[in-house]
Every structure is written in structure tokens, then in C-alpha cells.
Design a protein around this motif. Structure first.
Motif, PDB file in Angstrom:
ATOM      1  N   SER A   1       2.978   2.183  -5.007  1.00  0.00           N
ATOM      2  CA  SER A   1       2.882   2.119  -6.467  1.00  0.00           C
ATOM      3  C   SER A   1       3.414   3.378  -7.148  1.00  0.00           C
ATOM      4  CB  SER A   1       1.433   1.861  -6.895  1.00  0.00           C
ATOM      5  OG  SER A   1       0.577   2.882  -6.411  1.00  0.00           O
TER       6      SER A   1
ATOM      7  N   GLN B   1       0.822  -1.211   0.000  1.00  0.00           N
ATOM      8  CA  GLN B   1       0.000   0.000   0.000  1.00  0.00           C
ATOM      9  C   GLN B   1       0.855   1.260   0.000  1.00  0.00           C
ATOM     10  OE1 GLN B   1      -2.687   0.221   3.291  1.00  0.00           O
ATOM     11  NE2 GLN B   1      -3.787   1.994   2.515  1.00  0.00           N
ATOM     12  N   GLY B   2       0.548   2.192  -0.902  1.00  0.00           N
ATOM     13  CA  GLY B   2       1.249   3.465  -0.962  1.00  0.00           C
ATOM     14  C   GLY B   2       2.551   3.448  -1.725  1.00  0.00           C
TER      15      GLY B   2
END
Length: 455
Positions: A411, A408-409
Motif C-alpha cells: 500500500s 500485504q506491504g
């Protein structure tokens, strides 16, 4: 050589970044670090075998150019410079975060600016006895971590005056040993492997060693066992002494270190203060060392016409000042992120570093497989399993690539890193394609010198 490698690997990734890994995997972070240690051993061993056979200046960058072609050498060297440049900024983010232990209201960017100026002033002056200084600074980190593990193990199994033994119940509380399933172990590797940056330093140091075959062989073996022991035991202590959900609260805020938190939660403020000071000094020394290394790497790239030639110029005192200023881009990036996104500054920069580090490591293992095909078992130090082991390492690295995008976060910064390397590729084929492979005579001389010392 062993202490320089350990000092490079034992740093902010473990002392501060481990909070993010714990948030993802829970107590199973112990397993994540065990897997990471095995992968680090493969990379370090492959680097060591090639360095023993050919302790050429330029390390794995020159070796990659020799066995994979000039483009691979170009990409490897630029990826490694990018690592040092961004890590300089990450270490300063860590310094600013550690300062919050004493001054919680201090803005993150203030600490980065102050200590950024400090390391720049240190690097504009000539640096003497760098290896000796790094040995002692690395020794401080290793001794401090050893003391933490010993004290922590006493807390877990025997207790301390005024504190009963915590036992290992925290390993299975709050959802069990693997609260988020086995996939969390895989996802956490994207954070965990950041802690192993520096294992490739064996190759860089080999050309300076008096007896590369003996030095690298001894250093590689010591590095493998000590890193595995330090990381696994340190994580065991952290998640045993304090509930993993509590340690995971540091993820995203990075206001202190899980290692400091262990002592703070047990009401031992004096030791917690000392621990925080140690990890702060460790981060500052790492920032200084990475700025120094990045400066020399950029100077080398410019000298070999792989970067603007003006960056190869030096001052009257022999300092490559222009290369140094370019290498402070990581400091500038850290300041910008600390001003606009202080909560995600560390995580964003860590992801950018991982894109570069994974690129370097994949190229090292690909070069090793090509090296084995050409040279066979002619090195005095060999990795168990040879090309098969390297192939397993490459598969693990590609799995971590996938985890990097899945976390999460991550990319956006991961995509930025990919675009950066695409731009480097276009620059190479448009401008730098005429750069030749390392001189075969230089490789022949390195091999001859290594053989003569061995005899």
C-alpha cells in the motif's frame, strides 16, 4: 525484434520475482501466469496492430498523443521512462541478490554499487550495434530458460541419473493446488504481471523495422505463444520439483532464484552455479539496456520540451550524459533501500514499477480503442475481438490495480506511485500544456511508408 521483446520480458520478474508469486498463490501460480499471458497477448497485440498501421517514431507514446490527446502522450512517455529508470535499479538488486548464492554474507548494497558503476561506465561510451548485442543477450536467456524447462520436465516425468522422477504430487501437497483460495490467484497477478514488462517494445521497434507490417505481425504472434509457453511451463517445473512452501521461503529474502533452488535441492551444484550465473548476467544486461533506454527516453522528453531542456544536451561523442545521470535515479533508490531495508528492496521497487507499467498499459489499450474507432480495420495485423478484447484487458488491469493495493506491504509504495503521477499531472497543466500533439504529417509519412513497403 522477437528476441528483443522476449529478452525484455524474460528476466528478473520471472527468475527472481516468481518466488513472491508462489508465496501468494502456491501451485496455482501456474494459473496466474496463464492469465497473465492472455493479458500480455492483448496488450502486445493491440500495440502491434497500432504499430503496423502507423510505425511512427516514439511508438505508443506518440500514438497515445495522437488518439487520446497530448496529456495522454505526456503521461505515457513519462510513465515508460519511470519504468525503465526503476527497473534499472531492480535488476541491480537482483544482481546483488544472486551474488549471495556464492557469498551469503555480502551486503546487498555492495553488489548494487559495484555493478551500478559498471553499467554507468558502459553507458557513458557510445553504444554500437545495440540491436545485434541485445539479440545475442536475449538468446542466452531464451536458450537457458528452454534448457531449464527441458531438464525440469525430465526431472518431473522421467528422472535423472541418481534421481527418481518427482512426479506431480507437489502440485497438490501442502494444502492442495490452490491452498489460499482463488483470491490468491488474483492477488498474485500484482506480482506476476511484473514479469511481462517489455511486451510493449514491439511499438518502439516498429519504426526501425524495414517492413513493419510483416515484422510486427510475425513478432507479435511469436511473442504471444512463446511467452505463454515459457512462463507456464517454467512455473509448472518449479512447483512440481520442489514443494511450493519451500520455494515461497525466498519471498522477502531474495537470496537466490527459485530456478537455482530447483537444481540446488536436487544436489546438482554445478548446474545450479551455472544457472545462477546465467540469471545474474541476464539481470546485468537488462540493467544496462534499461539505463540505455531510459537515457534516450529522457533525452527525447527534453527535446520535445516535456522535460528540462538542459537534459537534451549531448557530449562531444553524442552521448546524452545529463539525461543518463537523471536516469540513474533508480540505481540510487536501489542503494538506499538496500542499506536501510534490504529485505523489502526488491518488493518495494517492483510495486513502484507496477504502478508505472499499469499506467502505460491502460493508456495503450485506451489509445487502441480510440484508434479502432477512427481507423477501423485498416491495419494489416488485427487483434481478435478488437475493442471488446481491449475492454476486457482494461478491466483485468484495473483488477490488478486493486490487487496491488490489497497485497500485504504494497500500500505505501503503491500510494507513492499514485502521488508521483498526480505531481506529473500538475506539472503538465501548469507548465507543459502547450506541447502539441505529434505532427500529423509525421503520421501520414509513416503510414505511406508502411503501405509502400507492404505493396
Amino acid at each position: 525484434m522477437t528476441m528483443i521483446v522476449l529478452g525484455s520480458a524474460l528476466g528478473t520478474g520471472l527468475f527472481l520475482g516468481s518466488g513472491g508469486a508462489i508465496a501468494i498463490a502456491g501451485p496455482a501460480v501456474i494459473l496466474s501466469y496463464a492469465i497473465g499471458s492472455i493479458l500480455a497477448a492483448i496488450i502486445g497485440g493491440a500495440t502491434g496492430e497500432m504499430a503496423v498501421h502507423t510505425p511512427v517514431r516514439g511508438g505508443f507514446g506518440s500514438i497515445a498523443a495522437k488518439y487520446l490527446g497530448p496529456f495522454a502522450g505526456f503521461l505515457t512517455r513519462w510513465a515508460y521512462w519511470t519504468c525503465t529508470m526503476i527497473i534499472t535499479g531492480i535488476e541491480l538488486v537482483a544482481v546483488g541478490s544472486y551474488l549471495k548464492f556464492w557469498w551469503p554474507q555480502l551486503p546487498l548494497w555492495v553488489g548494487i554499487v559495484i555493478f551500478g558503476v559498471v553499467i554507468i561506465l558502459l553507458n557513458v561510451r557510445s553504444v554500437k550495434y545495440f540491436g545485434t548485442m541485445e539479440f545475442f543477450l536475449s538468446s542466452i536467456k531464451v536458450i537457458a530458460l528452454t534448457a531449464f524447462i527441458l531438464v525440469g520436465l525430465c526431472m518431473v516425468f522421467f528422472g535423472l541419473p541418481g534421481h527418481t522422477a518427482t512426479g506431480v504430487s507437489n502440485l497438490t501437497n501442502d494444502g492442495g493446488f490452490m491452498p489460499h483460495g482463488f483470491s490468491s490467484v488474483w492477488l498474485s497477478l500484482a506480482v506476476v504481471m511484473f514479469s511481462f514488462g517489455g511486451i510493449e517494445m514491439i511499438s518502439i521497434s516498429a519504426a526501425e523495422a524495414k517492413d513493419p507490417a510483416r515484422s510486427v505481425r510475425t513478432s507479435a504472434k511469436a511473442m504471444m505463444w512463446r511467452l505463454a509457453t515459457f512462463y507456464v511451463l517454467a512455473m509448472f517445473v518449479v512447483v512440481s520439483v520442489i514443494p511450493w512452501s519451500q520455494a515461497a521461503q525466498l519471498e522477502g529474502t531474495v537470496e537466490t532464484s527459485p530456478f537455482v533452488m530447483v537444481f540446488s535441492e536436487l544436489g546438482i551444484p554445478a548446474i545450479a552455479t551455472i544457472t545462477n550465473l546465467v540469471v545474474l548476467v541476464a539481470a546485468l544486461s537488462a540493467a544496462n539496456a534499461n539505463l540505455y533506454a531510459g537515457t534516450r527516453l529522457m533525452h527525447s522528453l527534453a527535446s520535445d520540451k516535456m522535460a528540462p531542456s538542459s537534459l537534451a544536451q549531448v557530449t562531444a561523442h553524442g552521448i546524452p550524459a545529463r539525461a543518463m545521470w537523471v536516469s540513474t535515479l533508480g540505481v540510487i533508490l536501489a542503494i538506499v533501500l538496500a542499506v536501510f531495508k534490504p529485505g523489502s528492496a526488491f518488493g518495494t521497487m517492483m510495486t513502484l514499477t507496477m504502478v508505472s507499467a499499469l499506467t502505460v498499459w491502460v493508456l495503450i489499450l485506451l489509445a487502441y480503442m480510440a484508434f479502432k474507432r477512427v481507423e477501423g480495420n485498416s491495419s494489416a495485423f488485427r487483434v481478435w475481438g478488437g475493442r471488446g478484447t481491449a475492454a476486457v484487458g482494461i478491466l483485468l488491469l484495473f483488477a490488478i490495480w486493486a490487487a496491488l493495493f490489497a497485497a500485504q506491504g504494497n500500500s505505501t509504495p503503491a500510494t507513492v506511485g499514485i502521488v508521483y503521477f498526480l505531481i506529473l499531472t500538475m506539472v503538465y497543466f501548469a507548465v507543459i500544456r502547450k506541447v502539441q500533439t505529434p505532427d500529423d504529417d509525421a503520421f501520414a509519412e509513416a503510414r505511406a511508408a508502411s503501405s509502400q513497403v507492404a505493396e
